[in-house]
Structures are given as C-alpha cells and as structure tokens.
Design an enzyme around this catalytic site. Structure first.
Site, PDB file in Angstrom:
ATOM      1  N   LYS A   1      -8.202  -5.835  -7.113  1.00 23.97           N
ATOM      2  CA  LYS A   1      -7.994  -6.027  -5.684  1.00 23.97           C
ATOM      3  C   LYS A   1      -8.579  -7.356  -5.225  1.00 23.97           C
ATOM      4  O   LYS A   1      -8.126  -7.927  -4.234  1.00 23.97           O
ATOM      5  CB  LYS A   1      -8.591  -4.856  -4.916  1.00 23.97           C
TER       6      LYS A   1
ATOM      7  N   ARG B   1       3.456   0.366 -10.333  1.00 21.43           N
ATOM      8  CA  ARG B   1       3.972   1.558 -11.015  1.00 21.43           C
ATOM      9  C   ARG B   1       4.826   2.346 -10.033  1.00 21.43           C
ATOM     10  O   ARG B   1       4.955   1.989  -8.865  1.00 21.43           O
ATOM     11  CB  ARG B   1       2.811   2.442 -11.484  1.00 21.43           C
TER      12      ARG B   1
ATOM     13  N   GLU C   1     -13.873  -4.154   2.726  1.00 23.35           N
ATOM     14  CA  GLU C   1     -12.856  -4.483   3.721  1.00 23.35           C
ATOM     15  C   GLU C   1     -13.283  -3.966   5.084  1.00 23.35           C
ATOM     16  O   GLU C   1     -13.990  -2.959   5.182  1.00 23.35           O
ATOM     17  CB  GLU C   1     -11.506  -3.838   3.370  1.00 23.35           C
TER      18      GLU C   1
ATOM     19  N   HIS D   1      -9.060   9.637   1.920  1.00 23.12           N
ATOM     20  CA  HIS D   1      -8.247   8.514   1.440  1.00 23.12           C
ATOM     21  C   HIS D   1      -7.207   8.933   0.409  1.00 23.12           C
ATOM     22  O   HIS D   1      -6.624   8.083  -0.259  1.00 23.12           O
ATOM     23  CB  HIS D   1      -9.131   7.398   0.873  1.00 23.12           C
TER      24      HIS D   1
END
Length: 672
Positions: A116, A292, A200, A235
C-alpha cells in the site's frame, strides 16, 4: 484454451471456478488440507491432491506443495481464487519458472500494488486522488505516532501488504496507539507474512465504492462499473451491491476512468478492483488495488451479464477482452450478502461447529448461491468464517432487496451460530432501504439491529420444548385408536401428567412447565405466559399451533442442544449443566477468565504471579484469521495460566485465573 487447471484455494471460490471451467470444457484439479478431505470442492473437481495439515501455512500457503500438485497432475495453469496466494508475487514468479501459467496479473503488477505504500506513491504520480497519510518505509512506533499526530486523529492503521480488515485498527486517541500498533503488526505478520504498516486519515462517514477493471495483454482495458461495499463490520464487508445507490452518471464515469488509469499505470493484465473512499462532498480517494478476483464479483456479473472467471481464463490464454467499454451497460440491480460463522449477540465472535442441517432456497434465475458446504461438514478455526454468499438480481434495487429477504428467509443452517438473522435485520432497516449509509453507520445501528424480541424467544422455547415431546414419527391403528402402552407420549392412567423442562439460553436458565392435555395437545407455561399447543412432526419439520398461531420450524436435536429454524431467525437452546474444561476458581476472590470463542493462543502477555491493572491485555486468541485480546476485568494478580502459545482452546475454556481484591465475582466470558 487450457485443458486442465489447478485451483489453489478452497471453499466457495474453488467451487465457483470449477463451475465456469467445467462449462468451458476445462478439467479441474483441487487441492485440500486434512480439514478439507471431504469438502465440496474436492467432490466437484476431476482430481484432488492432498497438500498438508489443516493450518493454512502448512497447506494452502505451501507454495511448493501446490506447484508439485500442478506438475504431478499435468495442470497447465493455476487459478488462485482470492486470499491465500492470490496476491503473492513470489508465487506468481514461481509458477512462471515452473512453466505453469498463473491465472492473474503479472508478478510485477502484484508487487507494485501489493504494498500500500508503493501503490499510493504510484497513484499520486498517475494523478489518481489519494487519501492523506503516511506511506514511508520507516516503521518505528515513534515514527508512525509522529506521523499520526501530524495527520490528526482519528486515523486508520493498516497492514501495507494485505486487506480484508486484517491488520487494520481505527485509532481515535494517542492513548490507544501503542496497543493498536502492536496488535496490527502481529495480525499483519500472521495474515500476510509482512508487518509493514501505513497510516491514513479516517473518514467516519465516507462510502466504500470500488470499481471492477479488466485488462488484456494486448493493451485493452475496461471498467465494469462500481460496487458499494459500505456495509462493513470491523472493516470486513458483509453486504455489497451494484450499482452504488445514488451515484450520478458523471461521478460513475470519473471513478471508472480513474480506476482504469490506475490499472494501466502498472501495465495490469486480468481482473482487478480499484477501491475508493467516497466522501460526502463527492470527492473520492484511492485506497488500494486488489490484484485478483473479489469476493463480491458476482454482483458485477449480474448487472453486466458477464462471467469474469471465463474472462480470466481467456485473458490468461492470451485472448483479447470480448467487449469494449462502449458495449458495457448496467442492467438492473444486484445485492450480495455474506453468511459468516459468527455470533452477532456475542460481539460477532467466530463460531465453530457441525452443519447438522443445510437447506438452500429453491433455484431461481435471479438467485445465485455460492458455497462450498455439505451437510455434516464441521466448521473449524483454521479458515475464514465466511460460509457462503447469496446474490440476487432485480429490475430495481427494491426488487433485489425483496428477493434477498425471501432467499435468506428460506435458508437454513443449523448446528453453529451465524449471521443470517442479522443480515435480514440490516436488509429490513429503513436506512438500508433508502440507500442512506456509510462505512461507519452499521456500528452506530448495532443496538437496534441486535435488539432481542422476548415474545419470539418465548415462542421458540415453546417449539423447542415441543420438539422434546413429539416423536419424529408414530403410527396409529386404522380406527384412530392409539395404544397407550406403546405410546411415546406422556401417559398415566386417570392422571393428567405434568413435568418441567429446563433450558439454557444465552447462559441464562429458563424453565418450561408442561401439562399434557390429550393425544397431541399440551399446555406450556413460560414465566406465567400460557400456551395451548398442538404439534405434529415429520422428521426434521415440526408444525405447531401456539394459541391459535401456526408456526413451522426445522428442528435438529443433539444430546446437548436443540437447534431451530423459525421464519427469519435461528435459535439454539442448551440442556444444562454446561461443563468447562477447568475447575472454577477455588477462592471467592479468584476469577477465571474463559475463552469467548474457540481459537488458538497466539500470545501470552503476562506471567504467573504478575500484578495487572484493570483493562490490561493478558492473552491474545486468534480464530478464523481474526485476533481477540483478553483484558483483565479488574486489578489483581495472575494465579495461573492454563495455555501456552500455539494451543487450541474451546469456547468457555478457562484461560487464566486472576486473584482480585474485589468481592466475589461470577464467572463470565473474558472481555474482548
């Protein structure tokens, strides 16, 4: 086209790939662990190869075992499904070295998007909007804390190498940082083999909107519109739909073009998903790219009349995409729900157990059921808790919702706790019907969604009691006369028999007083509420009339439990007493902390005799890829530790004994 492929996965995605491959005339090789020896995906495949013990690190993550299985069976290509090795660049490269085609993107694309950190840096260069955060290499705790303070709370701490909610923590204050940092690193390492973290800015009321992209090796690329995945818990997505409610055509086009630009920036090939956070003001931010197939890909297939697995196979063979962007259009609306083995009434902790009874809705053209289950399977702690996916299509969003409500109502899984009733509660809510939700809303609505209904509980207890009174089958003489001496019903000459049946529900005892009236009639009393009942039973189906209300139930009885499926809810009632693996604490000042769910011990944070403060972490359990921390309910000292790292524990098992100074406390599940 390939003649034979190996599927390096298990469960519903393995079955899903087999379905399309067989339709294309391709033979399929399955791999299986010790736990999956009799699984459905093994039964559906043309061949199956054993690859190791139940833990995924020893089987489905064993790259050499999977490559050996492909070489042994002559498989020309490997489809990774999702999870496990699907986004492992080293495995992709190993396939190429072995002369086996990897059905997915090239290793370099996986590598670029697998971090990331690197992904966000690349997206910034490609002009894709990126969420403010920290994406640098330095990983010291003080460095990440400093960056967090600069960004401003709340923030989201995320595993750089993973997804699916693993290694992810929301941090609202500086006090929470140290514990969240350690826990996220440990979970990231266990799930992805990499404990690198990023930070983040956390948007509490944003929506999670993702774009399905597809590219071929000739340089062609398309986006297949969006999916809204904002209904999440911890999440992890539980309900997805396509298209996203309320999205304008202009915003849809802008997000689609940004997603395609992200894919083309890394020379992507195959199926991929670019995930965005959509703020209330309409601004969207790149989160990550999943290199994917996604769990929720069926909703895209339903609204575009495509088969993305077929596209994967064609593109992997070097063929071009079968359509251009102008040929793609949205038709109707689709919704997917994920059935999880978890207990919504117990903080959604993972659940295990046997599938005693499994029944799906009748097949319909608008309904897809994707699963890898067979009645009698035992759901254990080693793999993801997702049991199955149900997908419905409708000409309108409302029709798709109604069809999903009907499908879930006619789905029966008895023998372990799951979230079917919770999914129905979400679908029945006003805010979901209006499409007015964001990623944080579900947690705000939990009290209302989990509110118990005492009247339905009592009715279920009555039905459970009747299941103990009514035999599965009994025969009568042609005249209707019933021989009392061969009867299985309560019977005594010149006497109206009475008895009391005791149950445990949510660990609370409750009694049902039974008075036999005649033949198949009873009077049952629960907490002063009387029910005049009639009941008949044919195998697992029990039909009862309770105070003139007709109720139909599916029943499964074991020597310890009674499982019921009644309309929109499932119930489990236990026969007391419930025994534990360790004796309870001997002293009134001792407190035994018990496992709130089955799992394995991944960390013991204290030693015998150590003084602990209230709320201090004591032990960490892991089940179905999720970590759960046991905290001290009060200050005291650790008297005993019953397990070590690596041990498997059952729900309700004593983990530690804590000596406290407070007055006597009852034994309760450990705080999580």
């Amino acid at each position: 086209m390939f003649k034979r492929i190996l599927i390096a996965n298990r469960g519903e995605i393995a079955c899903r790939v087999i379905h399309t491959a067989h339709a294309m005339g391709i033979q399929c090789v399955a791999v299986y662990s010790e736990a999956d020896r009799h699984s459905r995906h093994v039964q559906l495949a043309d061949q199956a190869v054993f690859i190791g013990p139940a833990p995924s690190r020893d089987s489905y993550l064993n790259q050499q075992a999977i490559l050996n299985a492909a070489l042994q069976t002559g498989a020309e290509a490997i489809h990774p499904g999702y999870g496990f090795l699907a986004e492992n660049a080293e495995f992709t490269a190993a396939c190429a070295q072995a002369g086996i085609q990897f059905i997915g993107p090239p290793a370099n694309a996986i590598r670029l998007m697998g971090s990331k950190q690197q992904a966000k840096q690349l997206m910034e260069q490609a002009g894709v909007p990126v969420m403010p955060g920290y994406h640098q290499a330095a990983q010291q705790q003080d460095m990440l804390l400093k960056a967090t303070k600069q960004i401003g709370f709340p923030v989201l701490l995320k595993a750089a190498a993973g997804g699916g909610g693993k290694g992810m923590r929301v941090i609202t204050t500086e006090k929470e940082f140290a514990s969240a940092y350690q826990s996220a690193k440990r979970e990231a390492k266990a799930s992805f083999g990499d404990d690198t973290l990023i930070v983040e800015k956390y948007l509490a009321e944003a929506r999670h909107v993702e774009i399905q992209v597809f590219c071929d090796s000739q340089g062609n690329g398309v986006y297949l519109f969006e999916r809204d995945c904002s209904i999440q818990r911890r999440h992890q997505k539980i309900i997805e739909e396509a298209p996203a409610p309320g999205l304008s055509q202009l915003l849809r086009q802008q997000m689609g073009q940004a997603a395609l630009a992200a894919a083309q920036a890394i020379d992507y090939v195959g199926a991929g998903t670019v995930e965005f956070l959509l703020a209330p003001d309409g601004q969207f931010y790149f989160m990550e790219m999943n290199t994917r197939l996604q769990v929720e890909h069926p909703v895209t297939e339903m609204i575009t009349s495509t088969d993305l697995v077929a596209w994967q196979l064609m593109v992997a063979c070097g063929e071009p995409l079968p359509v251009t962007q102008n040929e793609l259009a949205i038709d109707g609306h689709a919704i997917e729900v994920r059935l999880y083995a978890e207990d919504p009434q117990n903080d959604f902790l993972p659940a295990t157990g046997p599938l005693l009874h499994l029944q799906w809705p009748k097949p319909q053209s608008y309904l897809r059921i994707e699963h890898g289950l067979t009645q009698g399977d035992v759901i254990g702690v080693h793999y993801d808790p997702m049991l199955a996916k149900l997908v419905t299509w409708g000409e309108t969003r409302q029709q798709a919702i109604q069809r999903m409500q009907q499908a879930l109502t006619h789905t029966t899984l008895l023998g372990l706790t799951h979230n079917r009733a919770f999914l129905l509660a979400v679908l029945n809510s006003t805010w979901f019907a209006e499409g007015q939700y964001h990623t944080h809303l579900l947690s705000q609505q939990l009290p209302a969604l989990l509110k118990s209904n005492n009247q339905k509980l009592q009715q279920a207890l009555v039905v459970a009691t009747l299941s103990q009174l009514v035999p599965e089958e009994y025969s009568q003489a042609p005249t209707g006369f019933r021989n009392p001496w061969s009867s299985q019903q309560p019977w005594r000459c010149n006497y109206q028999p009475e008895t009391t049946i005791h149950w445990l529900t949510a660990q609370q005892p409750i009694s049902v007083h039974v008075k036999w009236l005649s033949e198949d009639k009873w009077e049952l009393t629960i907490v002063a509420e009387k029910y005049n009942c009639q009941a008949k039973r044919q195998q697992h189906q029990l039909t009862a009339e309770l105070n003139q209300l007709m109720v139909s139930a599916t029943v499964e009885n074991t020597d310890k439990q009674c499982w019921l499926h009644i309309e929109q809810q499932d119930w489990c009632f236990e026969f007391p007493p419930r025994l534990l693996n360790h004796p309870t604490a001997a002293s009134p000042h001792d407190q035994a902390l018990v496992a709130p769910m089955p799992g394995s011990v991944v960390s013991v944070l204290v030693t015998t005799g150590q003084q602990v403060e209230q709320g201090q972490p004591l032990m960490v359990l892991e089940a179905m890829k999720m970590e759960h921390t046991i905290h001290a309910p009060s200050a005291g000292s650790v008297d005993a530790i019953y397990f070590k790292v690596g041990d498997l524990v059952s729900e309700g098992t004593d983990l530690l004994a804590l000596h406290v100074e407070e007055a006597s406390q009852s034994k309760e599940p450990a705080n999580v």
